[in-house]
Design an enzyme around this catalytic site. Sequence first.
Site, PDB file in Angstrom:
ATOM      1  N   SER A  97     -12.485 -17.115  11.122  1.00  0.00           N
ATOM      2  CA  SER A  97     -12.996 -17.284   9.756  1.00  0.00           C
ATOM      3  C   SER A  97     -12.267 -18.345   8.971  1.00  0.00           C
ATOM      4  O   SER A  97     -12.610 -18.596   7.817  1.00  0.00           O
ATOM      5  CB  SER A  97     -12.901 -15.958   9.003  1.00  0.00           C
ATOM      6  OG  SER A  97     -11.568 -15.658   8.668  1.00  0.00           O
ATOM      7  N   THR A 224     -12.650 -15.526   5.441  1.00  0.00           N
ATOM      8  CA  THR A 224     -11.811 -16.373   4.593  1.00  0.00           C
ATOM      9  C   THR A 224     -10.444 -15.725   4.554  1.00  0.00           C
ATOM     10  O   THR A 224     -10.320 -14.547   4.864  1.00  0.00           O
ATOM     11  CB  THR A 224     -12.384 -16.380   3.150  1.00  0.00           C
ATOM     12  OG1 THR A 224     -13.716 -16.871   3.173  1.00  0.00           O
ATOM     13  CG2 THR A 224     -11.563 -17.210   2.181  1.00  0.00           C
ATOM     14  N   THR A 242     -10.802 -21.322   4.165  1.00  0.00           N
ATOM     15  CA  THR A 242     -11.907 -20.732   4.908  1.00  0.00           C
ATOM     16  C   THR A 242     -12.661 -21.749   5.751  1.00  0.00           C
ATOM     17  O   THR A 242     -12.627 -22.947   5.481  1.00  0.00           O
ATOM     18  CB  THR A 242     -12.929 -20.112   3.914  1.00  0.00           C
ATOM     19  OG1 THR A 242     -13.894 -19.356   4.636  1.00  0.00           O
ATOM     20  CG2 THR A 242     -13.641 -21.164   3.101  1.00  0.00           C
ATOM     21  N   ARG A 252     -23.005 -27.055   3.029  1.00  0.00           N
ATOM     22  CA  ARG A 252     -22.885 -25.879   2.151  1.00  0.00           C
ATOM     23  C   ARG A 252     -21.415 -25.638   1.798  1.00  0.00           C
ATOM     24  O   ARG A 252     -20.544 -25.663   2.658  1.00  0.00           O
ATOM     25  CB  ARG A 252     -23.465 -24.649   2.854  1.00  0.00           C
ATOM     26  CG  ARG A 252     -23.350 -23.338   2.056  1.00  0.00           C
ATOM     27  CD  ARG A 252     -22.116 -22.536   2.440  1.00  0.00           C
ATOM     28  NE  ARG A 252     -22.100 -21.211   1.820  1.00  0.00           N
ATOM     29  CZ  ARG A 252     -21.057 -20.393   1.855  1.00  0.00           C
ATOM     30  NH1 ARG A 252     -19.950 -20.757   2.469  1.00  0.00           N
ATOM     31  NH2 ARG A 252     -21.101 -19.214   1.281  1.00  0.00           N
ATOM     32  N   THR A 275     -12.895 -12.936  -0.776  1.00  0.00           N
ATOM     33  CA  THR A 275     -13.527 -13.231   0.499  1.00  0.00           C
ATOM     34  C   THR A 275     -14.893 -12.540   0.462  1.00  0.00           C
ATOM     35  O   THR A 275     -15.147 -11.708  -0.404  1.00  0.00           O
ATOM     36  CB  THR A 275     -12.698 -12.711   1.692  1.00  0.00           C
ATOM     37  OG1 THR A 275     -12.570 -11.289   1.595  1.00  0.00           O
ATOM     38  CG2 THR A 275     -11.308 -13.304   1.720  1.00  0.00           C
ATOM     39  N   GLY A 276     -15.748 -12.903   1.401  1.00  0.00           N
ATOM     40  CA  GLY A 276     -17.087 -12.309   1.396  1.00  0.00           C
ATOM     41  C   GLY A 276     -18.133 -13.316   0.958  1.00  0.00           C
ATOM     42  O   GLY A 276     -17.875 -14.533   0.970  1.00  0.00           O
TER      43      GLY A 276
HETATM   44  N1  GLY Z   1     -16.152 -16.611   0.735  1.00  0.00           N
HETATM   45  C1  GLY Z   1     -16.286 -17.649   1.675  1.00  0.00           C
HETATM   46  C2  GLY Z   1     -17.571 -18.335   1.618  1.00  0.00           C
HETATM   47  O1  GLY Z   1     -18.566 -17.791   1.165  1.00  0.00           O
HETATM   48  O2  GLY Z   1     -17.613 -19.486   2.036  1.00  0.00           O
END
Ligand code: GLY
Length: 376
Positions: A97, A224, A242, A252, A275-276
């Site tokens: 991640s 992340t 991340t 993105r 994170t998430g």
């Molecule tokens: N929280 C990491 C992402 O959405 O890229």
Amino acid sequence: MANKLNRREFMAAGAAAITGVAVSDTASIVKAQAPTLALQRGVAPVVIASSNGHRYKNGGDVTCVELAFKMMTDGKDVLDSLIAGVNIVELDPDDTSVGFGGLPNADGVVQLDSSCMHGPKKRAGAVACIEGIRTPSLVAQKVMDLTDHHLLVGKGAQNFAKMMGFKIEDDLNTPRSRRLWMEWKRRTDPEHWLDPEKRLMAGFKAGMSMVADGLIDREHYFGTINCDGINSKGEICGVTTTSGLAWKIPGRVGDSPILGAGLYVEDKIGAAGSTGRGEANLYGLCSFLIVELMRQGKHPKDAGLEALRRIANNTIDKRLRDEKGQPNFQVIFYALNGKGEYAGTSMFPTKYAVCTEKGGELLDTATLFSAWPGRS
Ligand code: GLY
């Protein structure tokens, strides 16, 4: 090197530093810690992180939170300590991640995001969509230290890193991340050129089916690392790094490099990071919100839960809700305040990492919902 403590030494050094009792084989460490670990006179130092901050060691002896805590209580700059900690996870090929071996975008290219904030200096730096550098957090720190800007992206960020002497690699995939990308392609290709909405859902469903089949850790789909710390002087810093959403559309950028979203720090008040699902957090700039709520006196736990409630209320797209109307994605916040109080909060049950004078541990988050969608 002093950082390479095994767990016994680490615990002994911590305990000895607190009690003032020297332990023979850690005497030099204790000596080094004693002047700065004045727990009685200031804030009790703490480092918190996402759970990968106390899982991965990159072949070494210590985790992210253990190293960051050790460096910080040895008197090193808080942000330098936190970044040294997350570097362990960025460099560890087993964490899919973050950094090297992070799951790539839809084209199979690993693109990384990172941000950092230095509370006392009131400075920040970030990079997004950067390719070819294993430790984007160190590039974010250079943006903070050496430029008048807060965010560099893509090729410009990579060129900047090159000028700073970072090694640029052609490909940050590992055999594992490439194998998982191939599997994702295999699952999505039949539908890959449908209209954009269907393609989006096909990609998401394929990703989720890989989670369900146990190929990807659920937490690593948007995985992340965020890591935040406060030292005994009450100085607060934070870092987030991340590889972003697995199989994302190239270009993105999620919440991690965006100040106020993936990370926010205000010295003496607090730090928050996440994170998430980045999109959910970006919409509400929740790290900023959490720090503001802590400024108003809310405990980190209550501030985090309030931010999660706001995300849940803002989630009105059907595709993002389960049959009960709850969000079908995870978001986790890590927050600490100027008193050294801390919490991990999340939409659904998970763990977060903490290191105090007692050593490193994984703790349960406080949750908005008691069970993951589809589970009772
Ligand atoms: N929280 C990491 C992402 O959405 O890229």
